[in-house]
Design an enzyme around this catalytic site. Structure first.
Site, mmCIF file in Angstrom:
data_model
loop_
_atom_site.group_PDB
_atom_site.id
_atom_site.type_symbol
_atom_site.label_atom_id
_atom_site.label_comp_id
_atom_site.label_asym_id
_atom_site.label_seq_id
_atom_site.Cartn_x
_atom_site.Cartn_y
_atom_site.Cartn_z
ATOM 1 N N TYR A 1 -22.905 23.228 -55.629
ATOM 2 C CA TYR A 1 -23.380 22.529 -54.434
ATOM 3 C C TYR A 1 -22.607 21.226 -54.299
ATOM 4 O O TYR A 1 -22.389 20.512 -55.279
ATOM 5 C CB TYR A 1 -24.874 22.211 -54.553
ATOM 6 C CG TYR A 1 -25.405 21.420 -53.368
ATOM 7 C CD1 TYR A 1 -25.938 22.071 -52.261
ATOM 8 C CD2 TYR A 1 -25.337 20.024 -53.357
ATOM 9 C CE1 TYR A 1 -26.413 21.345 -51.170
ATOM 10 C CE2 TYR A 1 -25.801 19.301 -52.261
ATOM 11 C CZ TYR A 1 -26.329 19.969 -51.178
ATOM 12 O OH TYR A 1 -26.783 19.258 -50.096
ATOM 13 N N GLU B 1 -21.956 19.308 -45.754
ATOM 14 C CA GLU B 1 -22.602 19.997 -46.872
ATOM 15 C C GLU B 1 -21.908 21.330 -47.115
ATOM 16 O O GLU B 1 -21.689 22.089 -46.183
ATOM 17 C CB GLU B 1 -24.088 20.231 -46.556
ATOM 18 C CG GLU B 1 -24.851 20.835 -47.719
ATOM 19 C CD GLU B 1 -26.282 21.212 -47.349
ATOM 20 O OE1 GLU B 1 -26.488 21.971 -46.385
ATOM 21 O OE2 GLU B 1 -27.199 20.729 -48.033
#
Ligand code: ADP
Ligand code: MG
Length: 393
Positions: free
Chosen positions: A116, A204
């Site tokens: 992530y 993101e």
């Protein structure tokens, strides 16, 4: 302002952030040509909506998964036809879901491990913060809740930019070495430049992946821009997809009204963002629920007030309206005339409470009183909120 994954990935490519090859398609006629541009091999079919959790989402006709792996291009075209025009419900869309109007075909990557990575603006420190985790492809909120030690945050000094020692810190936190580390360093710097140069409020990448040959790629991409900086980026404004926005908010932006739809039933029309916030608070305080945030601005014209009324009434949940004006720059009588005109034009039948205070308030109140309209005047914030809550109840 948000953009689609396929647009975010095109932007990533411009800044040198590696992504798998991909081509969008907006109608079934475009599928074959789009797929022909991809290299041979397996293909991912990805529904494009402004919401995450697509992979685990379900379409309203029961079809499972808004992101699908396909061994062949023929399979990909077949699955894409099932997704396009269909409504996808994910953890982030709410029960109504979103209609898929674009499909993104992208080369399926060989995944060694998922990570992530995100860059956002940390308001507390007034700095960009880079958030990285070895737990990719899952909801980061869940990781933050259950295993917060697996999340690393690096705060970047905006004057110096991302420093090499910070890049090394992130790479160490992700446990990368050798070729992977070198590639990840390049990607981190490129992603930071992309975040900074586009005035993004968030980029993101979930998941960021490594491949068995040591490549590092962004497999998903979510980008939001700071709306206050969009005037500097006409090329980014062009990426706006009105299909993904609330029609009332689009209409409001045309009239330069700051409007945000909420789920209560008392509409508010207020001048000034601070007063608009406190108006919502006081409605809540007296047991009501605001239907929207609406700031008509400091010097609203009559036309603007009329437009604001029409937008408010476009919300089927609205059961009453509270107008709360403090005339500093604003002439209360201009608002009063706007209200009279708007109420006549739209044939308002809902309860309307109006509080006018400040510049030319006496004249404004007189205009309302002699208009013959059935509205309830109020004198203070508390008085106006109590009146509208009682009328709606
Ligand atoms: P969402 O987060 O909206 O569910 P993603 O783009 O993250 O959508 O896709 C869901 C999952 O599908 C990813 O976590 C990844 O495992 C897989 N995936 C997505 N794109 C690719 C790709 N190009 N190659 C291989 N797997 C992919
Ligand atoms: Mg994702």
């Amino acid at each position: 302002m948000n953009i689609h994954e396929y647009q975010a990935k095109a932007l990533f490519s411009q800044f040198g952030v590696p992504v798998p090859a991909g081509v969008p398609a907006k109608s079934p006629d475009e599928f074959a040509a789009a797929l022909a541009q991809l290299p041979e091999g397996p293909v991912m079919v990805k529904s494009q909506i402004h919401a995450g959790g697509r992979g685990k989402g379900t379409f309203t006709d029961g079809f499972q998964g808004g992101v699908k792996f396909c061994k062949t291009k023929a399979d990909a075209a077949e699955l894409a036809a099932k997704m396009l025009g269909n409504t996808l419900v994910t953890a982030q869309t709410g029960p109504a879901g979103r209609k898929v109007q674009t499909i993104y075909f992208t080369a399926a990557s060989d995944i060694a491990k998922e990570y992530y990575l995100a860059i956002l603006l940390d308001r507390a420190s007034s700095r960009p913060v880079i958030v990285a985790s070895t737990e990719g492809g899952v909801e980061i909120e869940k990781v933050a809740h259950e295993t917060p030690e697996k999340i690393t945050k690096v705060f970047v000094d905006p004057a110096y930019g991302l420093a090499d020692f910070q890049v090394r810190e992130l790479i160490a936190a992700l446990g990368l070495s050798g070729t992977e580390a070198k590639n990840a360093a390049k990607l981190l710097k490129a992603l930071y430049t992309c975040f900074w140069e586009t005035d993004a409020s968030m980029v993101e990448v979930n998941p960021l992946i490594t491949t068995p040959t040591g490549e590092v790629l962004a497999l998903d991409a979510k980008v939001s821009f700071d709306s206050n900086a969009l005037y500097r980026h006409p090329e980014l404004v062009a990426l706006r997809d009105l299909n993904e926005e609330d029609p009332k908010e689009i209409e409001a932006s045309k009239h330069d009204l700051a409007y945000i739809a909420l789920d209560g039933n008392i509409a508010c029309l207020v001048n000034g963002a601070g007063l608009a916030m406190s108006t919502m608070d006081i409605i809540k305080h007296y047991g009501g629920n605001p239907a929207n945030f609406l700031d008509v601005g400091g010097g609203a014209s009559k036309d603007k007030v009329v437009a604001a009324f029409k937008i408010i009434l476009g919300d089927a949940n609205v059961r009453g309206i509270l107008v709360n004006i403090f005339g500093g720059i604003m002439d209360c009588n201009v608002i009063a005339e706007g209200i009279v005109e708007a109420v006549r034009e739209v044939g308002l039948t809902l309860p309307l409470v109006v509080r006018l205070e400040g510049n030319n308030a006496a004249q404004g109140k007189a205009t309302l009183a002699t208009s013959g309209l059935a509205l309830t005047p109020a004198d203070s914030m508390a008085d106006s909120a109590q009146k509208i809550v009682a009328l709606v109840a």
